[in-house]
Design a protein around this motif. Structure first.
Motif, short mmCIF file in Angstrom:
data_model
loop_
_atom_site.label_atom_id
_atom_site.label_comp_id
_atom_site.label_asym_id
_atom_site.label_seq_id
_atom_site.Cartn_x
_atom_site.Cartn_y
_atom_site.Cartn_z
N GLY A 99 5.73 61.28 -1.57
CA GLY A 99 5.37 60.70 -0.28
C GLY A 99 6.01 59.33 -0.12
N TRP A 124 -2.83 50.47 0.64
CA TRP A 124 -2.13 50.89 -0.58
C TRP A 124 -1.03 49.86 -0.90
CZ3 TRP A 124 2.70 54.20 -0.80
CH2 TRP A 124 3.00 54.55 -2.13
N TYR A 127 2.80 49.62 0.67
CA TYR A 127 3.18 49.52 2.09
C TYR A 127 3.84 48.17 2.45
CZ TYR A 127 0.05 53.56 3.02
OH TYR A 127 -0.58 54.77 3.03
N ASN A 170 -3.81 55.66 6.82
CA ASN A 170 -3.84 56.34 5.53
C ASN A 170 -5.25 56.90 5.32
OD1 ASN A 170 -4.13 55.21 2.12
ND2 ASN A 170 -3.45 57.19 2.83
N SER A 236 2.03 65.82 -4.64
CA SER A 236 1.70 65.03 -5.83
C SER A 236 0.23 65.10 -6.21
CB SER A 236 2.06 63.57 -5.60
OG SER A 236 3.37 63.44 -5.12
N LYS A 237 -0.62 64.75 -5.25
CA LYS A 237 -2.05 64.61 -5.58
C LYS A 237 -2.76 65.94 -5.43
CE LYS A 237 -1.00 60.16 -5.26
NZ LYS A 237 -1.02 59.15 -6.27
N1 PLP Z 1 0.57 57.14 -0.18
C1 PLP Z 1 -0.52 56.76 -0.87
C2 PLP Z 1 -1.68 56.24 -0.10
C3 PLP Z 1 -0.54 56.84 -2.26
O1 PLP Z 1 -1.65 56.47 -2.93
C4 PLP Z 1 0.59 57.31 -2.94
C5 PLP Z 1 0.62 57.36 -4.41
O2 PLP Z 1 -0.17 56.77 -5.11
C6 PLP Z 1 1.69 57.70 -2.19
C7 PLP Z 1 1.66 57.60 -0.81
C8 PLP Z 1 2.95 58.21 -2.82
O3 PLP Z 1 2.74 59.37 -3.52
P1 PLP Z 1 3.95 60.10 -4.24
O4 PLP Z 1 3.63 60.09 -5.68
O5 PLP Z 1 3.93 61.48 -3.63
O6 PLP Z 1 5.21 59.39 -3.92
#
Ligand code: PLP
Length: 390
Positions: A99, A124, A127, A170, A236-237
């Motif tokens: 992401g 986060w 950003y 978010n 990812s998550k």
């Molecule tokens: N957005 C948020 C709010 C996140 O917490 C994270 C990862 O911790 C990401 C994006 C990015 O995730 P990725 O590991 O898919 O790049």
């Protein structure tokens, strides 16, 4: 050696820094429990691993189109229909290295120097750095813990200017776990639309939402207003694929082309093998989520019970992700003056790693991840209490 001003200004990711410090302490023989983790403690589903192995055996090791294999883009577009009934085509999707790269591409493609981004806080860690790299200006919009750390239109109105270009949402949130309902998200998007502000909706935790709360997305809103919204997601998550680096963004085809241009001149396509694994994830069973969500909801309730018994500590009940963001300022004494000194003391004396709230824009808080087993969580909270609550 001379390093550019841009990079000198850039702060390293606080979460990655804590993880490095944890590894360092472990390497020196200390036992450290990490509640700073940003990834699920569940295994990657076998059918996804098998697909990656097969891709290797089949020699799928060459360049692919920059925005991803056409079948993967189609499968990723199908995600929004499967879960939210939003219809999208392959050319509305770009596949990215997590992401993170989708967000980075978006800021680079949308921001001109000086453009402002409304960023609800706590936020986060990455950003503001990404916005800065794209020469944008972050305008933090503080959200109150009395409203579950969710921002309201009144909060946003206070920070909007004629330079506001993007509203960044978010949900569920890292670090607070707070999640907007579908109605709340739509209302915020409508407000942005009325002011001609583009909305980026970071939904990487959208599968990790605990009943009675429900997953929500701006993908249906995107279908109605494709020029005003982009949705970021990742496997990812939700699919325990953090290291494979699979993200995807849903956007207007012109914006997808812009993002592809940046990607094409920087990283090209995401890992080819990963793309086959991702296709298997999109097309196969999502049963893993039942097990994960049951465990996460149970741990969240447990951690809230424990924190509730600590004097003066408050913590809004989050509906998603695997974090809580308690206000621990009542424990700032005996040498603890802020979230960083609290985390340092807890790491050194209790052997528990946490992330200071300062990294997320709120120095009264710390981020605690419950992406660890129930036993580990219970032990870690016990150790923390011995240091903090005497
Ligand atoms: N957005 C948020 C709010 C996140 O917490 C994270 C990862 O911790 C990401 C994006 C990015 O995730 P990725 O590991 O898919 O790049």
């Amino acid at each position: 050696m001379k390093i550019s001003e841009r990079i000198r200004r850039l702060k390293p990711s606080a979460t990655l820094t804590i993880n490095a410090k944890t590894q360092e302490l472990r390497a020196s023989g200390r036992e450290v429990v990490s509640l700073a983790v940003g990834e699920p403690d569940f295994g990657t589903p076998q059918h996804v691993i098998d697909a990656a192995k097969k891709a290797l055996d089949d020699g799928k090791t060459r360049y692919t189109p920059v925005p991803g294999l056409p079948d993967l883009r189609k499968a990723a577009a199908g995600y929004f229909d499967r879960f939210y009934g939003a219809k999208a085509e392959a050319d509305n999707v770009i596949c990215t290295a997590g992401g993170k790269q989708a967000l980075y591409n978006l800021f680079m493609a949308l921001l001109d120097p000086g453009d402002e981004v409304l960023l609800p806080g706590p936020y986060w860690v990455s950003y503001p750095a990404m916005i800065d790299l794209a020469q944008g200006v972050t305008k933090v919009v503080p959200a109150s813990e009395n409203n579950g750390f969710l921002v309201t239109i009144d909060d946003l109105e206070k920070q909007v200017t004629d330079k506001t270009r993007i509203l960044l949402l978010n949900s569920p949130s890292n670090p607070t776990g707070g999640a907007y309902s579908q109605e709340q998200l739509d209302e915020l998007a409508e407000w942005a639309l009325s002011k001609n502000i583009f909305v980026i909706s970071d939904e990487v935790y959208d599968r990790l939402v605990y009943a009675p709360a429900k997953s929500a997305s701006l993908s249906p809103f995107w279908q109605k207003h494709p020029e005003n919204v982009a949705v970021v997601n990742a496997l990812s998550k939700s699919f325990c694929l953090t290291g494979m680096r699979v993200g995807f963004a849903l956007a207007h085809p012109d914006l997808v082309k812009g993002m592809s241009k940046i990607q094409g001149q920087s990283t090209s396509n995401i890992n080819s093998v990963t793309q086959y694994a991702a296709m298997a994830a999109f097309e196969g069973s999502w049963d893993i989520l039942d097990e994960m969500n049951t465990a996460f909801a149970r741990r969240r309730d447990y951690i809230l019970d424990v924190l509730g018994s600590w004097p003066g500590v408050t913590c809004p009940k989050p509906d998603g992700a695997f974090y809580v963001f308690p206000v621990l300022a009542s424990l700032y004494k005996n040498g603890i003056t802020d979230s960083t000194s609290l985390c340092t003391k807890v790491l050194e004396e209790a052997g528990v790693a946490l992330v200071p709230g300062a990294a997320f824009g709120d120095d009264r808080c710390v981020r605690i991840s419950y992406a660890v087993s129930d036993d580990v969580l219970a032990q870690a909270l016990d150790k923390m209490a011995k240091v903090l609550v005497k």
